[in-house]
Design an enzyme around this catalytic site. Sequence first.
Site, PDB file in Angstrom:
ATOM      1  N   GLN A  14       1.156  -3.542  13.039  1.00 23.44           N
ATOM      2  CA  GLN A  14       1.166  -3.585  11.799  1.00 23.44           C
ATOM      3  C   GLN A  14       0.381  -2.530  10.954  1.00 23.44           C
ATOM      4  O   GLN A  14       0.952  -2.252   9.896  1.00 23.44           O
ATOM      5  CB  GLN A  14       0.710  -5.241  11.311  1.00 23.44           C
ATOM      6  CG  GLN A  14       0.291  -5.473   9.662  1.00 23.44           C
ATOM      7  CD  GLN A  14       1.675  -5.458   8.883  1.00 23.44           C
ATOM      8  OE1 GLN A  14       2.946  -5.406   9.603  1.00 23.44           O
ATOM      9  NE2 GLN A  14       1.576  -5.120   7.726  1.00 23.44           N
ATOM     10  N   GLU A  15      -0.658  -2.172  11.502  1.00 22.85           N
ATOM     11  CA  GLU A  15      -1.215  -1.057  10.945  1.00 22.85           C
ATOM     12  C   GLU A  15      -0.585   0.027  10.761  1.00 22.85           C
ATOM     13  O   GLU A  15      -0.534   1.211   9.838  1.00 22.85           O
ATOM     14  CB  GLU A  15      -2.819  -0.885  11.446  1.00 22.85           C
ATOM     15  CG  GLU A  15      -3.778  -1.933  11.176  1.00 22.85           C
ATOM     16  CD  GLU A  15      -4.269  -2.184   9.768  1.00 22.85           C
ATOM     17  OE1 GLU A  15      -4.003  -1.154   8.882  1.00 22.85           O
ATOM     18  OE2 GLU A  15      -4.992  -3.175   9.320  1.00 22.85           O
TER      19      GLU A  15
END
Length: 518
Positions: free
Chosen positions: A313-314
């Site tokens: 996600q990052e």
Amino acid sequence: MKKLKINYLFIGILALLLAVALWPSIPWFGKADNRIAAIQARGELRVSTIHTPLTYNEINGKPFGLDYELAKQFADYLGVKLKVTVRQNISQLFDDLDNGNADLLAAGLVYNSERVKNYQPGPTYYSVSQQLVYKVGQYRPRTLGNLTAEQLTVAPGHVVVNDLQTLKETKFPELSWKVDDKKGSAELMEDVIEGKLDYTIADSVAISLFQRVHPELAVALDITDEQPVTWFSPLDGDNTLSAALLDFFNEMNEDGTLARIEEKYLGHGDDFDYVDTRTFLRAVDAVLPQLKPLFEKYAEEIDWRLLAAIAYQESHWDAQATSPTGVRGMMMLTKNTAQSLGITDRTDAEQSISGGVRYLQDMMSKVPESVPENERIWFALAAYNMGYAHMLDARALTAKTKGNPDSWADVKQRLPLLSQKPYYSKLTYGYARGHEAYAYVENIRKYQISLVGYLQEKEKQATEAAMQLAQDYPAVSPTELGKEKFPFLSFLSQSSSNYLTHSPSLLFSRKGSEEKQN
């Protein structure tokens, strides 16, 4: 998939009305000739279910699932052990009731008029719709009108058979279908993906979870509106079990347990993104094997697959990733955060993962003890994304608006309000991109579900292939042969370690009947 909501008001009203109507039969401990007394004398509650990602599943022999968790708590409520029998399809479940081999069916079964003629329903606890599915790239039907038995197959005992019969009689006289007596809905969806079958019908929840692992499965059309899901017990004039169930569900509703279980199993969002899911699973194959040792090394209080989902996600697992705001690296750390953690190179994957874990642990340590253990991670992740001070504001706003500040389901609904002036102007720490924190946590949960299910599916396929090769080469052990022929099996060798702390995972099992004692 339509948003699911546990029908709390319905449960409360129904519990009150039926408790009054059934009051003469409620003193369960005083009679020896009723169903509750028989269960307690036996010392076990016999529940029949089926393997689905949501209903009942296992990792390392440990059972979990929405219906399993509720059934276990109901058995505890009655003061008995839980005995679970797993059947292959719905038809076999009702056979268990007919033959006296089960006290309850807890398997995500839909309430309908035909079933209640012969079986006693319990309270409804969520809802689904029935949907026709097909494989992406194949012909998508816009109507059921021209489907034939060569194209459409459904599972035995499936509630949709009654709906199909009604549609055939009233609207589509040419409609026909086949019932596969040997397979459940999950196996039929697998057949669609593998090109063995054109179409099948399943419920919207099962489809949504299946798509997290098989994004090529698509919904062609809705067959029904939303239908309530319930448990079933024998319809024999003995109301003691029904009364106990109503009392149990009402108590679970009042103390917030139902809401927490809904959030745990159904709270990961409804939106399915085919391209995003497919891209993620391709990265699992191409990139994750090189990063897995680092995730395993630094994951301590959380499962390594959750850590992998956070990193994806990052940065989409890109150690060189840089945002316009200046955050960098695998875990997208700010310069100040990196310096406080002793990180000298944010683009070094190991340093970034190590630092990200320590920062997340710091957020975890600040979450109040009053927050349930299995929800603390979501509060910490929201704080990781927008800052802990804004999480304090979100909890305060939740309390002010008559929500539970210790419930992630309640707090996450208020997160988007942190960017709206009528709300943030009255909060201690002011404006925050709460909508981004909401999406951040929801995306991580979706990636986590996809990752665990996909790894288990790969492991199952590799093991089956290794066993087949072992039959061809009996002098070599299946495990070693599998690793030699399928290097991915080595990567998967530890992928089924404990994963029960933070959320359910997926396993589309092909197991038949089996019994488990808890």
